[in-house]
Design an enzyme around this catalytic site. Structure first.
Site, short mmCIF file in Angstrom:
data_model
loop_
_atom_site.label_atom_id
_atom_site.label_comp_id
_atom_site.label_asym_id
_atom_site.label_seq_id
_atom_site.Cartn_x
_atom_site.Cartn_y
_atom_site.Cartn_z
N PRO A 1 6.58 5.57 -2.35
CA PRO A 1 7.11 6.67 -1.31
C PRO A 1 7.24 8.25 -0.84
O PRO A 1 7.23 8.60 -0.01
CB PRO A 1 9.11 6.90 -2.62
CG PRO A 1 9.05 5.70 -3.64
CD PRO A 1 7.33 5.37 -2.94
N ARG B 1 -4.30 -3.36 12.53
CA ARG B 1 -4.00 -2.52 13.49
C ARG B 1 -4.52 -3.50 14.67
O ARG B 1 -4.56 -2.97 16.06
CB ARG B 1 -4.94 -1.03 13.44
CG ARG B 1 -4.46 -0.08 12.22
CD ARG B 1 -5.53 0.22 11.37
NE ARG B 1 -5.09 1.53 11.05
CZ ARG B 1 -5.54 2.15 9.82
NH1 ARG B 1 -7.52 2.58 10.31
NH2 ARG B 1 -5.23 3.03 9.25
N ARG C 1 17.88 -6.97 41.89
CA ARG C 1 19.04 -6.06 42.16
C ARG C 1 19.45 -4.83 43.48
O ARG C 1 18.26 -4.81 43.95
CB ARG C 1 18.80 -5.24 41.05
CG ARG C 1 19.19 -3.78 40.72
CD ARG C 1 21.03 -4.07 40.31
NE ARG C 1 21.59 -2.90 40.79
CZ ARG C 1 22.81 -2.40 40.64
NH1 ARG C 1 23.63 -3.34 39.98
NH2 ARG C 1 23.62 -1.46 40.50
N LEU D 1 0.73 -0.63 -0.27
CA LEU D 1 0.26 -0.33 0.02
C LEU D 1 0.55 0.88 -0.17
O LEU D 1 0.89 2.02 -1.24
CB LEU D 1 -0.81 -0.02 1.62
CG LEU D 1 -1.71 0.89 1.32
CD1 LEU D 1 -3.09 1.26 0.11
CD2 LEU D 1 -2.73 0.79 2.96
N GLY E 1 1.58 7.66 2.07
CA GLY E 1 2.02 6.94 3.50
C GLY E 1 0.08 7.38 4.27
O GLY E 1 -0.31 6.51 3.82
N ASP F 1 -7.77 -3.29 9.07
CA ASP F 1 -8.59 -3.01 10.47
C ASP F 1 -8.57 -4.40 11.41
O ASP F 1 -8.58 -4.75 13.10
CB ASP F 1 -10.03 -3.47 10.27
CG ASP F 1 -11.38 -2.07 10.18
OD1 ASP F 1 -10.63 -1.00 10.79
OD2 ASP F 1 -12.60 -2.14 9.63
N GLY G 1 21.48 1.36 34.31
CA GLY G 1 22.47 0.82 32.87
C GLY G 1 22.39 -0.04 32.60
O GLY G 1 22.31 -0.42 30.99
N GLU H 1 0.83 0.76 9.84
CA GLU H 1 -0.10 0.44 9.93
C GLU H 1 -1.27 1.61 10.50
O GLU H 1 -2.88 1.48 11.07
CB GLU H 1 -0.19 -0.48 10.48
CG GLU H 1 0.39 -1.68 10.14
CD GLU H 1 -0.64 -3.21 9.73
OE1 GLU H 1 -1.53 -3.73 10.43
OE2 GLU H 1 0.51 -3.72 10.22
N1 COS Z 1 -13.79 -1.13 6.28
C1 COS Z 1 -14.45 -0.59 5.07
N2 COS Z 1 -14.32 0.21 3.91
C2 COS Z 1 -14.27 1.70 4.76
C3 COS Z 1 -13.13 1.93 5.89
C4 COS Z 1 -12.63 0.71 6.56
N3 COS Z 1 -12.30 0.33 8.07
N4 COS Z 1 -12.88 2.84 6.04
C5 COS Z 1 -13.98 3.43 5.52
N5 COS Z 1 -14.22 2.87 4.49
C6 COS Z 1 -14.80 3.53 2.85
C7 COS Z 1 -15.91 4.13 3.42
O1 COS Z 1 -17.05 3.56 3.88
C8 COS Z 1 -15.58 5.12 2.22
O2 COS Z 1 -16.59 4.23 1.16
P1 COS Z 1 -17.33 5.08 0.23
O3 COS Z 1 -15.94 5.55 -1.12
O4 COS Z 1 -18.01 4.25 -0.58
O5 COS Z 1 -18.46 6.20 0.55
C9 COS Z 1 -14.27 5.39 1.91
O6 COS Z 1 -13.53 3.59 2.18
C10 COS Z 1 -13.84 5.98 1.95
O7 COS Z 1 -13.86 6.38 2.99
P2 COS Z 1 -12.98 7.55 4.21
O8 COS Z 1 -13.85 8.68 3.81
O9 COS Z 1 -12.64 6.83 5.83
O10 COS Z 1 -11.81 7.61 3.63
P3 COS Z 1 -10.82 8.86 3.97
O11 COS Z 1 -10.07 9.09 2.71
O12 COS Z 1 -11.21 9.89 4.94
O13 COS Z 1 -9.99 7.64 4.85
C11 COS Z 1 -7.99 7.85 5.74
C12 COS Z 1 -8.82 8.46 5.71
C13 COS Z 1 -6.76 8.78 6.80
C14 COS Z 1 -8.43 7.23 7.97
C15 COS Z 1 -7.01 6.58 5.01
O14 COS Z 1 -6.71 6.88 4.87
C16 COS Z 1 -6.02 5.98 6.53
O15 COS Z 1 -6.10 5.04 7.14
N6 COS Z 1 -4.62 5.92 6.10
C17 COS Z 1 -3.70 6.13 6.85
C18 COS Z 1 -2.93 4.36 5.44
C19 COS Z 1 -2.37 3.45 6.51
O16 COS Z 1 -2.61 3.04 7.68
N7 COS Z 1 -1.42 3.48 6.35
C20 COS Z 1 -0.34 2.97 6.55
C21 COS Z 1 -0.55 1.52 6.04
S1 COS Z 1 0.94 0.48 6.96
S2 COS Z 1 0.74 -1.31 6.29
#
Ligand code: COS
Length: 398
Positions: free
Chosen positions: A128, A243, A268, A125, A131, A240, A340, A363
């Protein structure tokens, strides 16, 4: 919710604890020192059924529920966060995505191989330049007759140098923004696919981390996971689970920090008494105990919701935010307790401290978790200031 473990849950926890003490703990320091990705140990995790813990038995998994899964991940996390990362990525990010979004054929072909450890998988996902703003994928997928051509870069990908299959998120139509994203199951031996090891990490040195490059990688239509446009939901639903797994692993770091602190404080001696008899040392131990309990209960609550098929995105963010921050604090206090001796790797606490630092970053950063929680609480979207308030679809988010 019953806070007592059932006999079966206690057995799952005790088995994971014994496995961790027998197999993981003795190797953790050397693997960390040598930046060694211990594939033998990964195979043992697979033999225990931990790489497909929450995958249904008919697909080769262990068929555990989320509460059980947390017990396992906590123990593995207490032993070594690098190995816990393997479990989290393989099980939560990769396998759970296939379970939820895969076709019958995709599940049949791939899940048994992932659960048995024959294959590792990775989750492509992050890029560069992408994020926290996960929808803003620069990787592109172009439709061809009977397939797709994918090009782009992925960054900070755990297991990326060892994976046989990569979940690759790509944009098919930039005008559609997050609704144009698709997810592909890309064989890593495809022409045009390459990976590069990332070294110099502060912690998780026993975990593999890669930069991936896709240069006109061709895949068939059968490589598409879900439908075109499902990519963002696949990523969010995977997170989901991911995390949750990170949070459970951090409970293990809290518990490990506490146990190491208690043992050292009793052994200790200073001023003619064990340091554990001093009030200020007990205060540190008490703080660790409270944070450990609170983190564990938040993880169990999120797991309970998942097991009942209820929406759990917010509660998962709460557990992830709290447990990852608590693990930093517990590891910090454990080093303080050890003085230490806590600054060198004779004890696990300095490794805990370095390893756990990434958990408030990957995540979803702590800041992203707070924004998700704040949006759920207020109904106002502070993530993107101009965007209208929107909450996740409760059915999709289940
Ligand atoms: N499960 C399923 N669908 C989900 C969901 C979930 N947990 N959360 C959101 N969605 C869906 C929503 O229902 C929405 O659907 P529609 O397009 O039909 O309306 C869509 O996804 C967009 O949802 P939302 O508006 O919440 O998206 P945002 O752009 O506001 O989300 C965040 C932004 C910041 C929450 C998201 O980009 C995020 O989690 N970023 C962090 C990414 C991350 O963790 N990266 C690290 C990767 S390391 S592996």
């Amino acid at each position: 919710m019953d806070f007592e473990l059932s006999d079966e849950q206690a057995l799952i926890r005790d088995t994971a604890r014994a496995f961790t003490d027998r197999e993981i703990v003795p190797r953790a320091r050397e693997n960390d020192r040598n930046e060694h990705f211990d594939t033998e140990l990964v195979a043992k995790l697979a033999d225990q059924g931990y790489l497909g813990a929450i995958v249904p038995v008919e697909h080769g998994g262990a068929g555990l529920d989320y509460r059980d899964y947390a017990l396992v991940v906590e123990e593995v996390g207490r032993g070594c966060s690098a190995m816990r990362t393997v479990v989290s990525v393989q099980t939560s990010l990769v396998c759970s995505s296939l379970v939820r979004w895969g076709t019958h054929e995709q599940k049949q072909e791939i899940l048994p191989r992932l659960c048995s450890g024959e294959w590792l998988g990775c989750f492509g996902l992050t890029e560069p330049d992408t994020g926290s703003d996960a929808a803003n994928q620069k990787t592109r997928a172009r439709k061809t007759d009977g397939g797709w051509v994918i090009s782009g870069q992925k960054m900070w990908i755990s297991l990326g140098n060892y994976a046989k299959v990569a979940l690759v998120f790509a944009q098919t139509d930039p005008a559609k923004r997050h609704r144009g994203l698709a997810c592909f199951l890309v064989p890593t031996d495809s022409a045009g696919f390459s990976s590069q090891e990332i070294h110099g990490k502060m912690g998780l040195r026993g975990s593999d981390t890669a930069a991936l490059s896709l240069d006109d990688v061709e895949v068939g239509d059968e490589a598409l996971l879900g439908e075109v446009g499902d990519g963002f939901k696949i990523a969010m639903s995977a997170l989901d689970s991911g995390r949750y797994s990170v949070a459970a692993g951090c409970v293990g770091v809290c518990q490990g920090s506490l146990e190491a602190s208690v043992a050292y404080a009793k052994e200790r001696e200073q001023f003619g008494r064990p340091i554990g008899a001093f009030q200020l040392v007990q205060a540190m131990i008490a703080e660790q105990r409270v944070m450990t309990d609170a983190a564990r209960l938040l993880v169990w609550r999120a797991g309970d919701l998942k097991d009942r098929g209820r929406p759990s995105t917010t509660e998962t963010s709460i557990a992830k935010l709290y447990a990852t921050e608590a693990a930093q604090s517990c590891a910090h206090l454990a080093i303080q307790d050890h003085g230490g001796s806590g600054y060198v790797d004779d004890h696990p606490v300095e490794r805990y401290y370095r390893d756990v630092r990434v958990t408030t970053l990957y995540e979803g950063t702590s800041q992203i978790q707070k924004l998700i929680i704040g949006r759920a609480e207020t109904g106002l979207n502070a993530l993107v200031p101009d965007a209208p308030a929107s909450a996740p679809d409760p059915v999709a988010a289940g």
